[in-house]
Scaffold this motif. Structure first.
Motif, PDB file in Angstrom:
ATOM      1  N   THR A   1       0.835  -1.191   0.000  1.00  0.00           N
ATOM      2  CA  THR A   1       0.000   0.000   0.000  1.00  0.00           C
ATOM      3  C   THR A   1       0.872   1.244   0.000  1.00  0.00           C
ATOM      4  N   VAL A   2       0.213   2.398  -0.097  1.00  0.00           N
ATOM      5  CA  VAL A   2       0.954   3.653   0.017  1.00  0.00           C
ATOM      6  C   VAL A   2       1.688   3.715   1.352  1.00  0.00           C
ATOM      7  N   GLU A   3       1.031   3.273   2.397  1.00  0.00           N
ATOM      8  CA  GLU A   3       1.637   3.323   3.735  1.00  0.00           C
ATOM      9  C   GLU A   3       2.866   2.433   3.851  1.00  0.00           C
ATOM     10  N   SER A   4       2.850   1.272   3.215  1.00  0.00           N
ATOM     11  CA  SER A   4       3.975   0.337   3.344  1.00  0.00           C
ATOM     12  C   SER A   4       5.060   0.567   2.307  1.00  0.00           C
TER      13      SER A   4
ATOM     14  N   SER B   1      10.546   4.647   0.328  1.00  0.00           N
ATOM     15  CA  SER B   1      10.859   5.835  -0.456  1.00  0.00           C
ATOM     16  C   SER B   1      11.594   5.432  -1.729  1.00  0.00           C
TER      17      SER B   1
ATOM     18  N   ASP C   1      -0.808  10.667  -2.983  1.00  0.00           N
ATOM     19  CA  ASP C   1      -0.507  10.345  -1.583  1.00  0.00           C
ATOM     20  C   ASP C   1       0.984  10.043  -1.404  1.00  0.00           C
ATOM     21  N   LEU C   2       1.572   9.313  -2.336  1.00  0.00           N
ATOM     22  CA  LEU C   2       3.008   9.036  -2.254  1.00  0.00           C
ATOM     23  C   LEU C   2       3.810  10.327  -2.282  1.00  0.00           C
TER      24      LEU C   2
ATOM     25  N   GLU D   1       3.312  12.487   0.957  1.00  0.00           N
ATOM     26  CA  GLU D   1       3.987  11.909   2.120  1.00  0.00           C
ATOM     27  C   GLU D   1       5.502  11.915   1.973  1.00  0.00           C
TER      28      GLU D   1
ATOM     29  N   LYS E   1       7.334  10.305  -0.162  1.00  0.00           N
ATOM     30  CA  LYS E   1       7.945   9.014  -0.502  1.00  0.00           C
ATOM     31  C   LYS E   1       8.513   9.000  -1.908  1.00  0.00           C
TER      32      LYS E   1
END
Length: 223
Positions: free
Chosen positions: A42-45, A48, A77-78, A81, A83
């Motif tokens: 996911t975006v969270e996992s 970078s 979102d990436l 954040e 990343k």
């Protein structure tokens, strides 16, 4: 008795041939799942990486289709954040009336991504072309790939074959008719991916190298 034995032998052979054909048809899909390992999330996992690569997914009256919009939202979102530092949008612009990269570019820039951070590849006619052009034309060596969950493993395998160290964000979707069609299409797509990963053909269009991604990353490094 002899007739029954012959019928049973025939049925057994039909079953064996059918099983073999099904196994051969599904083998490339199994390869994609095994090759992806734990590099789909996911975006969270996502780790970078310098670049996010977003694959085209159709237009609706010149604007991103719902599936494409969901991919672009994940890329946003990436970027927000921190990343990724740049976004490569790759899609089909094979005719004047159909332009996926520009539609993707407008969506991202209208949602706050600086123009110089969004780079367009107008010749991403299929997943292999997008991956090999990302590496050979735009100089991408490491990236987070963004696509729907049913497609992203194929993108991951092909970008790895093209020379890009990749992590994949699989955008979830409702399991509706569109999702089912996409999943079924991936069975044939997996076979084509295996051939491309083995033969590594040139893309439909190659052309000169472009400096959009290096410039975007250089600007990010200066800040």
């Amino acid at each position: 008795m002899r007739v029954r034995l012959r019928e049973r032998r025939t049925q057994r052979r039909v079953f064996q041939v059918t099983t073999l054909l099904c196994s051969l048809a599904l083998a490339p899909s199994a390869w994609l799942w095994i090759a992806a390992g734990d590099r789909v999330g996911t975006v969270e996992s996502a780790p970078s990486a310098p670049v996010a690569v977003v694959f085209g997914a159709g237009l609706d009256q010149g604007k991103p289709s719902p599936y494409l919009e969901h991919r672009l939202t994940a890329a946003l979102d990436l970027y927000r954040e921190g990343k990724v530092q740049a976004i490569l949008v790759t899609g089909d612009n094979g005719r004047v009336s159909y332009d996926e990269p520009d539609a993707m570019y407008r969506y991202l820039t209208e949602h706050g991504v600086p123009q110089e951070k969004v780079v367009r590849d107008y010749a991403g006619f299929d997943t292999w072309d997008s991956c090999t052009r990302a590496h050979r034309i735009f100089g991408v060596d490491r990236a987070v790939l963004v696509s729907q969950d049913f497609h992203v493993r194929r993108a991951l395998a092909l970008c790895e074959a093209a020379g890009i160290r990749s992590y994949a964000v699989g955008v979830p979707e409702l399991h509706d008719a569109t999702w089912l069609y996409g999943g079924l299409r991936e069975i044939a797509g997996a076979g084509k991916a295996a051939v491309n990963a083995w033969l590594r053909p040139d893309p439909a269009l190659l052309g000169p190298k472009e400096d959009g991604i290096p410039k975007a990353l250089a600007q990010a490094a200066e800040r």
